[in-house]
Design a protein around this motif. Structure first.
Motif, PDB file in Angstrom:
ATOM      1  N   ILE A  51       0.836  -1.197   0.000  1.00  0.00           N
ATOM      2  CA  ILE A  51       0.000   0.000   0.000  1.00  0.00           C
ATOM      3  C   ILE A  51       0.868   1.243   0.000  1.00  0.00           C
ATOM      4  CG2 ILE A  51      -1.709   1.324   1.311  1.00  0.00           C
ATOM      5  CD1 ILE A  51      -2.790  -1.250   2.415  1.00  0.00           C
ATOM      6  N   HIS A  52       0.559   2.164  -0.900  1.00  0.00           N
ATOM      7  CA  HIS A  52       1.233   3.464  -0.880  1.00  0.00           C
ATOM      8  C   HIS A  52       0.180   4.539  -0.587  1.00  0.00           C
ATOM      9  CE1 HIS A  52      -0.435   3.997  -4.890  1.00  0.00           C
ATOM     10  NE2 HIS A  52       0.299   2.990  -5.372  1.00  0.00           N
ATOM     11  N   VAL A 225      -1.569  11.820  -7.747  1.00  0.00           N
ATOM     12  CA  VAL A 225      -0.439  11.944  -8.652  1.00  0.00           C
ATOM     13  C   VAL A 225       0.841  11.588  -7.896  1.00  0.00           C
ATOM     14  CG1 VAL A 225       0.896  13.527 -10.098  1.00  0.00           C
ATOM     15  CG2 VAL A 225      -1.590  13.711 -10.011  1.00  0.00           C
ATOM     16  N   GLY A 226       1.734  10.889  -8.570  1.00  0.00           N
ATOM     17  CA  GLY A 226       2.973  10.450  -7.938  1.00  0.00           C
ATOM     18  C   GLY A 226       3.977  11.570  -7.759  1.00  0.00           C
ATOM     19  N   LEU A 227       5.123  11.232  -7.199  1.00  0.00           N
ATOM     20  CA  LEU A 227       6.147  12.225  -6.881  1.00  0.00           C
ATOM     21  C   LEU A 227       6.670  12.957  -8.110  1.00  0.00           C
ATOM     22  CD1 LEU A 227       8.213  10.104  -4.323  1.00  0.00           C
ATOM     23  CD2 LEU A 227       6.393  11.744  -3.828  1.00  0.00           C
ATOM     24  N   ASP A 228       6.526  12.333  -9.288  1.00  0.00           N
ATOM     25  CA  ASP A 228       7.007  12.984 -10.506  1.00  0.00           C
ATOM     26  C   ASP A 228       6.070  14.078 -10.990  1.00  0.00           C
ATOM     27  OD1 ASP A 228       4.900  11.428 -11.358  1.00  0.00           O
ATOM     28  OD2 ASP A 228       6.092  10.130 -12.657  1.00  0.00           O
ATOM     29  N   GLY A 229       4.863  14.138 -10.398  1.00  0.00           N
ATOM     30  CA  GLY A 229       3.905  15.171 -10.778  1.00  0.00           C
ATOM     31  C   GLY A 229       3.244  14.926 -12.110  1.00  0.00           C
ATOM     32  N   ILE A 230       3.449  13.744 -12.680  1.00  0.00           N
ATOM     33  CA  ILE A 230       2.904  13.450 -14.012  1.00  0.00           C
ATOM     34  C   ILE A 230       1.956  12.255 -13.990  1.00  0.00           C
ATOM     35  CG2 ILE A 230       3.486  12.832 -16.397  1.00  0.00           C
ATOM     36  CD1 ILE A 230       6.243  14.150 -15.894  1.00  0.00           C
ATOM     37  N   GLU A 231       2.471  11.102 -13.565  1.00  0.00           N
ATOM     38  CA  GLU A 231       1.670   9.883 -13.590  1.00  0.00           C
ATOM     39  C   GLU A 231       1.122   9.557 -12.209  1.00  0.00           C
ATOM     40  OE1 GLU A 231       2.778   6.779 -16.380  1.00  0.00           O
ATOM     41  OE2 GLU A 231       4.789   7.640 -16.410  1.00  0.00           O
ATOM     42  N   LYS A 232       0.131   8.669 -12.173  1.00  0.00           N
ATOM     43  CA  LYS A 232      -0.445   8.296 -10.889  1.00  0.00           C
ATOM     44  C   LYS A 232       0.597   7.583 -10.034  1.00  0.00           C
ATOM     45  CE  LYS A 232      -2.451   3.723 -11.902  1.00  0.00           C
ATOM     46  NZ  LYS A 232      -3.693   2.923 -11.892  1.00  0.00           N
ATOM     47  N   LYS A 235       4.085   1.941  -7.453  1.00  0.00           N
ATOM     48  CA  LYS A 235       5.358   1.349  -7.053  1.00  0.00           C
ATOM     49  C   LYS A 235       6.198   0.994  -8.274  1.00  0.00           C
ATOM     50  CE  LYS A 235       7.465  -2.135  -4.088  1.00  0.00           C
ATOM     51  NZ  LYS A 235       7.263  -3.240  -3.138  1.00  0.00           N
ATOM     52  N   SER A 236       5.548   0.501  -9.323  1.00  0.00           N
ATOM     53  CA  SER A 236       6.283   0.095 -10.523  1.00  0.00           C
ATOM     54  C   SER A 236       6.938   1.284 -11.218  1.00  0.00           C
ATOM     55  CB  SER A 236       5.347  -0.622 -11.502  1.00  0.00           C
ATOM     56  OG  SER A 236       4.332   0.251 -11.960  1.00  0.00           O
ATOM     57  N   TYR A 240       6.380   6.678  -5.697  1.00  0.00           N
ATOM     58  CA  TYR A 240       5.432   6.435  -4.610  1.00  0.00           C
ATOM     59  C   TYR A 240       6.027   6.732  -3.227  1.00  0.00           C
ATOM     60  CZ  TYR A 240       8.162   2.314  -3.436  1.00  0.00           C
ATOM     61  OH  TYR A 240       9.185   1.491  -3.041  1.00  0.00           O
ATOM     62  N   ILE A 241       5.120   6.886  -2.264  1.00  0.00           N
ATOM     63  CA  ILE A 241       5.480   6.920  -0.841  1.00  0.00           C
ATOM     64  C   ILE A 241       4.731   5.761  -0.203  1.00  0.00           C
ATOM     65  CG2 ILE A 241       5.467   8.228   1.317  1.00  0.00           C
ATOM     66  CD1 ILE A 241       5.237  10.791  -0.316  1.00  0.00           C
ATOM     67  N   GLY A 242       5.448   4.761   0.265  1.00  0.00           N
ATOM     68  CA  GLY A 242       4.802   3.590   0.845  1.00  0.00           C
ATOM     69  C   GLY A 242       4.419   3.810   2.302  1.00  0.00           C
TER      70      GLY A 242
END
Length: 401
Positions: A51-52, A225-232, A235-236, A240-242
């Protein structure tokens, strides 16, 4: 009614859509009058055990219902996972073995307890194999008769695949029907889900009506949105932040997000009032770094405690802002044989996968004894005391064995 209105306002925060808000208000009022708990359903995908914070967006909404006195009904989709849900996918998901599904579900549940109230009066955990495994062919045909092919083809992912000449298999129509039947069995009052589950959850309303039940309210939540600010967040994708990340890693990752992402993270991942959030993300009122530090501490406190957040912030300041080395660098025993840079990161447990290692190195995030490494295939000969750095806050000290 004033209390119900206040609950609605709290529950609306961070949502995309509610089908429908009036029905939700009526259901809350009825439950208060009858002194009964609403049953809040959330389907759990056991094909992804970790889980993230993206997953916790929906879980936090479920926790709000729990705190209002209602019961969370967590459905472990151990049977539907054997079919494969194409949600958000261009192809069907691989079918996992029952053993792998069970292992993933246990891992998922232990992590979900960091967000949900797991007391018996607030949480009910069900496996949909309880009712789907023994469903007869006649019962399945009767269920399939509740929806038309034209209705099923309204699903966006099916439309897109057909437009791109990608096959849609007949069994894929069964998945949303079974998920809807889950709502019938557990007598769901409200179903929560991300926007990628809107179609399935709305099918549940139709299936409940067909079986003579009052249709569930559907509440959809945005995809974080993930840490890159682009994609959701995924983990792959390594963005992410777990929920099992250390406080230090959590804090460092929060500090890496863009200033523009802070309002979204504050809204979806904290309970800070909207008025306060507006102040925090207004650079004229709060310095962006100060706002981000507060966000990091707030998120860490939810999974650990206040002291852990303060310690992580202090460590970040020492290592990143003051350019100092951390006080306690974990030691990693390793063979003296040369090893590729990407594999070294994995061997030091500084990345979750080889793909993440390659992306980190490509972005200039790896160094050996302060020397940057830019080639993931570069051979590194380990030596005692060698310091491997990944990103801003992850370090390992090599000890040759």
């Amino acid at each position: 009614m004033a209390d119900i209105k206040a609950q609605i306002e709290q529950l609306k925060r961070g949502t995309v859509e509610i089908f429908s808000e009036n029905e939700l208000a009526e259901r809350l009022a009825e439950a208060a009058k009858d002194k009964r708990q609403l049953r809040i359903k959330l389907g759990m995908d056991p094909t992804a055990p970790d889980i993230h914070l993206g997953h916790t967006v929906v879980m936090r909404k479920m926790r709000q219902f729990q705190d209002m006195g209602h019961k969370a009904v967590l459905i472990i989709g151990d049977y539907t996972a054997r079919i494969g849900d194409p949600t958000g996918q261009n192809t069907t998901r691989p079918i996992l073995s029952p053993e792998q599904i069970d292992k993933n579900a246990k891992t998922y549940l232990s992590q979900a307890g960091k967000v949900l109230d797991t007391s018996k009066d607030k949480l009910e955990v069900r496996h949909n194999s309880e009712w789907l495994e023994n469903m007869s062919l006649m019962e399945l045909i009767q269920l399939a008769a509740k929806k038309t092919i034209a209705q099923m083809l309204q699903r966006d992912s099916f439309k897109q695949r057909l437009q791109n000449n990608i096959d849609v298999y007949t069994h894929e129509f069964i998945y949303p029907l079974m998920q809807g039947y889950d709502s019938v069995v557990v007598k769901s009052d409200v179903e929560l889900g991300g926007t990628d589950q809107t179609f399935n959850n709305l099918v549940g309303r139709d299936i409940q009506r067909a079986y003579g039940q009052k249709p569930q309210i559907v509440i959809t939540m945005p995809i974080l949105v993930g840490l890159d600010g682009i994609e959701k967040m995924s983990k792959s994708k390594g963005n992410y932040i777990g929920v099992m990340d250390s406080p230090k890693d959590m804090f460092g990752k929060v500090m890496s997000i863009s200033d523009e992402m802070m309002e979204n993270y504050y809204t979806l991942l904290t309970d800070i009032p909207a008025e306060k959030v507006k102040e925090l993300v207004d650079s004229q009122k709060t310095h962006p770094k100060q706002a981000k530090v507060f966000l990091g501490k707030t998120i860490i406190k939810q999974f650990y405690d206040e002291a852990a957040g303060e310690a992580a912030a202090a460590e970040f300041e020492n290592v990143f802002a003051q350019k100092q080395m951390p006080q306690d660098i974990p030691e990693v025993k390793i063979s003296p044989e040369p090893i590729a840079a990407a594999k070294l990161l994995a061997a030091c447990n500084l990345v979750a996968s080889g793909g993440e290692a390659k992306r980190l190195i490509a972005g200039g995030g790896m160094s050996i004894d302060s020397e940057k490494v830019t080639d993931p295939n570069k051979l590194i000969t380990p030596a005692n005391g060698m310091i491997v750095r990944a990103g801003k806050l992850k370090f390992a000290k090599l000890m040759v064995k």
